[in-house]
Write a protein that holds these residues in place. Structure first.
Motif, PDB file in Angstrom:
ATOM      1  N   ALA A  35     -21.157  -4.560  49.981  1.00  0.00           N
ATOM      2  CA  ALA A  35     -21.207  -5.176  51.309  1.00  0.00           C
ATOM      3  C   ALA A  35     -22.634  -5.566  51.678  1.00  0.00           C
ATOM      4  O   ALA A  35     -22.883  -6.657  52.212  1.00  0.00           O
ATOM      5  CB  ALA A  35     -20.627  -4.226  52.348  1.00  0.00           C
ATOM      6  N   LEU A  36     -23.594  -4.694  51.379  1.00  0.00           N
ATOM      7  CA  LEU A  36     -24.994  -4.970  51.714  1.00  0.00           C
ATOM      8  C   LEU A  36     -25.536  -6.122  50.870  1.00  0.00           C
ATOM      9  O   LEU A  36     -26.299  -6.973  51.358  1.00  0.00           O
ATOM     10  CB  LEU A  36     -25.836  -3.707  51.509  1.00  0.00           C
ATOM     11  N   ILE A  37     -25.127  -6.182  49.617  1.00  0.00           N
ATOM     12  CA  ILE A  37     -25.537  -7.280  48.743  1.00  0.00           C
ATOM     13  C   ILE A  37     -24.953  -8.604  49.238  1.00  0.00           C
ATOM     14  O   ILE A  37     -25.645  -9.634  49.273  1.00  0.00           O
ATOM     15  CB  ILE A  37     -25.107  -6.984  47.289  1.00  0.00           C
ATOM     16  N   MET A  38     -23.692  -8.579  49.664  1.00  0.00           N
ATOM     17  CA  MET A  38     -23.080  -9.787  50.223  1.00  0.00           C
ATOM     18  C   MET A  38     -23.803 -10.205  51.505  1.00  0.00           C
ATOM     19  O   MET A  38     -24.072 -11.384  51.729  1.00  0.00           O
ATOM     20  CB  MET A  38     -21.594  -9.533  50.492  1.00  0.00           C
ATOM     21  N   ALA A  39     -24.131  -9.243  52.349  1.00  0.00           N
ATOM     22  CA  ALA A  39     -24.862  -9.541  53.582  1.00  0.00           C
ATOM     23  C   ALA A  39     -26.245 -10.114  53.287  1.00  0.00           C
ATOM     24  O   ALA A  39     -26.778 -10.913  54.067  1.00  0.00           O
ATOM     25  CB  ALA A  39     -24.992  -8.279  54.433  1.00  0.00           C
ATOM     26  N   GLY A  40     -26.817  -9.722  52.150  1.00  0.00           N
ATOM     27  CA  GLY A  40     -28.127 -10.213  51.748  1.00  0.00           C
ATOM     28  C   GLY A  40     -28.087 -11.495  50.958  1.00  0.00           C
ATOM     29  O   GLY A  40     -29.108 -11.921  50.405  1.00  0.00           O
ATOM     30  N   GLY A  41     -26.901 -12.115  50.878  1.00  0.00           N
ATOM     31  CA  GLY A  41     -26.770 -13.394  50.178  1.00  0.00           C
ATOM     32  C   GLY A  41     -26.627 -13.281  48.680  1.00  0.00           C
ATOM     33  O   GLY A  41     -26.843 -14.254  47.952  1.00  0.00           O
ATOM     34  N   GLY A  42     -26.219 -12.125  48.181  1.00  0.00           N
ATOM     35  CA  GLY A  42     -26.149 -11.923  46.738  1.00  0.00           C
ATOM     36  C   GLY A  42     -24.756 -11.737  46.179  1.00  0.00           C
ATOM     37  O   GLY A  42     -24.599 -11.084  45.136  1.00  0.00           O
ATOM     38  N   GLU A  43     -23.749 -12.304  46.837  1.00  0.00           N
ATOM     39  CA  GLU A  43     -22.373 -12.114  46.355  1.00  0.00           C
ATOM     40  C   GLU A  43     -22.219 -12.596  44.917  1.00  0.00           C
ATOM     41  O   GLU A  43     -21.460 -12.025  44.126  1.00  0.00           O
ATOM     42  CB  GLU A  43     -21.396 -12.845  47.272  1.00  0.00           C
ATOM     43  N   HIS A  44     -22.966 -13.634  44.555  1.00  0.00           N
ATOM     44  CA  HIS A  44     -22.890 -14.167  43.190  1.00  0.00           C
ATOM     45  C   HIS A  44     -23.364 -13.150  42.148  1.00  0.00           C
ATOM     46  O   HIS A  44     -23.022 -13.271  40.961  1.00  0.00           O
ATOM     47  CB  HIS A  44     -23.763 -15.424  43.081  1.00  0.00           C
ATOM     48  N   ALA A  45     -24.150 -12.168  42.576  1.00  0.00           N
ATOM     49  CA  ALA A  45     -24.701 -11.182  41.644  1.00  0.00           C
ATOM     50  C   ALA A  45     -23.734 -10.040  41.356  1.00  0.00           C
ATOM     51  O   ALA A  45     -23.969  -9.235  40.446  1.00  0.00           O
ATOM     52  CB  ALA A  45     -26.012 -10.619  42.193  1.00  0.00           C
ATOM     53  N   LEU A  46     -22.637  -9.948  42.120  1.00  0.00           N
ATOM     54  CA  LEU A  46     -21.682  -8.869  41.933  1.00  0.00           C
ATOM     55  C   LEU A  46     -20.767  -9.164  40.756  1.00  0.00           C
ATOM     56  O   LEU A  46     -20.338 -10.304  40.563  1.00  0.00           O
ATOM     57  CB  LEU A  46     -20.836  -8.682  43.200  1.00  0.00           C
ATOM     58  N   SER A  47     -20.461  -8.149  39.987  1.00  0.00           N
ATOM     59  CA  SER A  47     -19.534  -8.313  38.867  1.00  0.00           C
ATOM     60  C   SER A  47     -18.107  -8.431  39.397  1.00  0.00           C
ATOM     61  O   SER A  47     -17.816  -7.973  40.503  1.00  0.00           O
ATOM     62  CB  SER A  47     -19.643  -7.118  37.917  1.00  0.00           C
ATOM     63  N   GLN A 100     -31.294  -3.051  41.307  1.00  0.00           N
ATOM     64  CA  GLN A 100     -30.900  -3.612  40.017  1.00  0.00           C
ATOM     65  C   GLN A 100     -30.008  -4.843  40.177  1.00  0.00           C
ATOM     66  O   GLN A 100     -30.001  -5.725  39.313  1.00  0.00           O
ATOM     67  CB  GLN A 100     -30.153  -2.560  39.195  1.00  0.00           C
ATOM     68  N   THR A 101     -29.267  -4.919  41.282  1.00  0.00           N
ATOM     69  CA  THR A 101     -28.277  -5.986  41.443  1.00  0.00           C
ATOM     70  C   THR A 101     -28.827  -7.220  42.148  1.00  0.00           C
ATOM     71  O   THR A 101     -28.575  -8.351  41.715  1.00  0.00           O
ATOM     72  CB  THR A 101     -27.051  -5.466  42.222  1.00  0.00           C
ATOM     73  N   HIS A 102     -29.576  -7.039  43.246  1.00  0.00           N
ATOM     74  CA  HIS A 102     -29.939  -8.222  44.025  1.00  0.00           C
ATOM     75  C   HIS A 102     -31.316  -8.167  44.681  1.00  0.00           C
ATOM     76  O   HIS A 102     -31.968  -9.195  44.813  1.00  0.00           O
ATOM     77  CB  HIS A 102     -28.891  -8.470  45.108  1.00  0.00           C
ATOM     78  N   PHE A 103     -31.756  -7.000  45.125  1.00  0.00           N
ATOM     79  CA  PHE A 103     -33.012  -6.911  45.884  1.00  0.00           C
ATOM     80  C   PHE A 103     -34.126  -6.401  44.976  1.00  0.00           C
ATOM     81  O   PHE A 103     -34.214  -5.190  44.731  1.00  0.00           O
ATOM     82  CB  PHE A 103     -32.844  -5.975  47.077  1.00  0.00           C
ATOM     83  N   PRO A 104     -35.001  -7.275  44.470  1.00  0.00           N
ATOM     84  CA  PRO A 104     -36.047  -6.820  43.547  1.00  0.00           C
ATOM     85  C   PRO A 104     -36.972  -5.774  44.151  1.00  0.00           C
ATOM     86  O   PRO A 104     -37.472  -4.902  43.452  1.00  0.00           O
ATOM     87  CB  PRO A 104     -36.813  -8.110  43.218  1.00  0.00           C
ATOM     88  N   THR A 105     -37.202  -5.878  45.469  1.00  0.00           N
ATOM     89  CA  THR A 105     -38.089  -4.920  46.136  1.00  0.00           C
ATOM     90  C   THR A 105     -37.390  -4.369  47.378  1.00  0.00           C
ATOM     91  O   THR A 105     -36.862  -5.134  48.192  1.00  0.00           O
ATOM     92  CB  THR A 105     -39.409  -5.574  46.560  1.00  0.00           C
ATOM     93  N   ILE A 106     -37.382  -3.044  47.500  1.00  0.00           N
ATOM     94  CA  ILE A 106     -36.757  -2.376  48.640  1.00  0.00           C
ATOM     95  C   ILE A 106     -37.738  -1.353  49.203  1.00  0.00           C
ATOM     96  O   ILE A 106     -38.393  -0.617  48.449  1.00  0.00           O
ATOM     97  CB  ILE A 106     -35.452  -1.659  48.226  1.00  0.00           C
TER      98      ILE A 106
END
Length: 482
Positions: free
Chosen positions: A420-432, A158-164
């Motif tokens: 942490a995983l979202i940040m590692a995946g380049g999605g820090e901007h997606a975090l609230s 829901q936050t950063h990875f459309p497909t897992i």
């Protein structure tokens, strides 16, 4: 024999007899053990395997439901998230095993092709542009399975990875389980790694994935590095979740540490090292017991290691998932003594392999109370920086620390792990703004030493040094007085 059978057959054994002497007899446990033994003796091996598979599928379905109901970051928008348990068929010829004929030595699902099982998560609310983000592929740790990430999958999607995709690596979970002795030269590190690497590559090709963000936990982290060595063009980012096998094995330090232990602890450790050298795995140990007893041990493990799981139902489902996984015939588990030395040190340490990878970036995630030494990730970061300084290619390395978590960080502190995983995946901007954030570390400062729990070896070394300093100070004081 599945636990569901025990629940039915043991209802008649509700009595308990105890004597007042020290040799207290618990008839209820004995009755369960005997019921388990009798059921085992009079049930065919194929029926036992079929029942285990059925129970494991049931546990998977329950964990998927728990993931949807309890671990969404946007609960009201869960209808856009699709979770699907999938089986991908890959050819026997893709994997280096001796018998490529029909069945291929498989102990479950013997057929013309091998199966790689997993769970696929898709959030349909992402736009087409956002869907260009490479899929996240997650590999579990030793003796675990794809649903060990059940607390993370929905929120990450829901936050950063459309497909897992979270996979059961070949030889574990509900993937095919070829006999490990069918691997050519199965005593070598290279052949053990190829068993997993080539099956993952065949899975990727079958699913037509051009590039992926590859994340592996513990043993899955080790295998992820081995995969990135051979197929770097397929890895967008490499994310290592408390990976095993990073530090160098310093034999002298380990020997000093062992010699300083009490006699009984040294004896137990030597026994374990002997069993390890003989290829006896934890799951083999569990399978040697009556199933009621092995189930009890797994339940105790979940109770002790995962106090963060407070819901009794969730705890029970996870314990049954792990237990049934261990009860199926051994396959991938036998890689342990091929890849690692006793003490979880790799025969080919990742410390010197990661700096040579032809990938853009590597991200380490460790729990604050992790038994894996986070200094391994810091040391890799330093080596990579030095190589780039010399003009050689080496990946950018980032190290994150997840607070209030140990080695099972994805379960112990799921929210911060997800960040942490979202940040590692380049999605820090997606975090609230109110999302819990991990700590980040750099080899140029020593702030990591105050964050991570010291390894037992390092703590013992510092204790010995402190004792030596105390003796030295006392001796110097006496000499001065004289």
């Amino acid at each position: 024999v599945p636990s569901a059978t025990f629940a039915q057959t043991n209802r008649r054994h509700k009595f308990k007899v105890q004597s007042n002497s020290r040799g207290r007899i618990k008839v209820r446990w004995y009755a369960k053990a005997m019921t388990s033994l009798v059921s085992y003796l009079f049930t065919s091996a194929s029926t036992q395997i079929a029942n285990c598979v059925k129970d494991l599928r049931s546990s998977e379905a329950s964990l998927v439901e728990i993931a949807r109901e309890r671990y969404a970051s946007i609960p009201h928008d869960i209808s856009n998230v699709h979770l699907e348990l999938i089986d991908t068929r890959i050819p026997h010829s893709a994997v280096p095993i001796k018998d490529n004929s029909k069945g291929g030595g498989c102990q479950i699902f013997p057929q013309d092709e091998l199966i790689v099982h997993g769970v696929k998560v898709v959030d349909k609310s992402f736009t087409n542009k956002q869907n260009e983000t490479p899929p996240l592929v997650m590999l579990h740790g030793y003796a675990n399975g794809c649903l060990y990430f059940y607390r993370n999958l929905v929120s990450l999607s829901q936050t950063h990875f459309p497909t897992i995709y979270a996979l059961d690596m070949l030889g574990w979970g509900l993937s095919s389980r070829p006999k490990f002795e069918t691997v050519p030269d199965n005593t070598s590190v290279e052949s053990a790694e190829a068993f997993f690497v080539e099956s993952l590559e065949a899975w990727r090709e079958k699913n037509q994935i051009d590039k992926m963000m590859l994340a592996g936990h513990s043993m899955g982290g080790y295998i992820s590095v081995a995969y990135a060595e051979k197929y770097p063009q397929r890895v967008e980012r490499l994310i290592l979740l408390s990976p095993v096998g990073v530090p160098e094995n310093k034999i002298d330090d380990l020997a000093n540490f062992v010699n300083a232990l009490p006699f009984t602890t040294r004896l137990a450790l030597k026994t374990f090292r002997f069993m390890f050298g003989q290829g006896i795995t934890p799951s083999m140990f569990l399978r040697s017991m009556p199933q009621s007893r092995s189930k009890q041990l797994v339940e105790g493990y979940v109770e002790r290691r995962l106090p963060s799981i407070e819901c009794p139902e969730e705890k029970s489902v996870l314990a049954n998932y792990l237990h049934q996984n261990a009860m199926l015939p051994g396959s991938g588990e036998h890689c342990l003594s091929r890849i690692l030395n006793p003490g979880a040190f790799a025969k080919k340490p990742l410390l010197y392999r990661i700096p040579l990878l032809n990938v853009k970036s590597v991200h380490f995630l460790y729990g604050q109370n992790d038994w894996m030494d986070a200094k391994g990730g810091i040391d890799v970061q330093k080596l990579c920086s030095e190589r780039r300084g010399d003009g050689s290619h080496s990946p950018q390395v980032h190290v994150y620390g997840v607070k209030n978590a140990g080695h099972l960080l994805m379960l112990e502190n799921a929210d911060e792990f997800n960040s942490a995983l979202i940040m590692a995946g380049g999605g820090e901007h997606a975090l609230s703004p109110d999302s819990p954030k991990p700590e980040q570390f750099d080899y140029l400062n020593t702030n990591h030493e105050g964050f991570f729990r010291q390894s037992r070896l390092k703590a013992q070394q510092e204790k010995e040094q402190e004792s030596a300093d105390t003796v030295g100070d006392a001796t110097e004081s006496v000499q001065t007085t004289q």
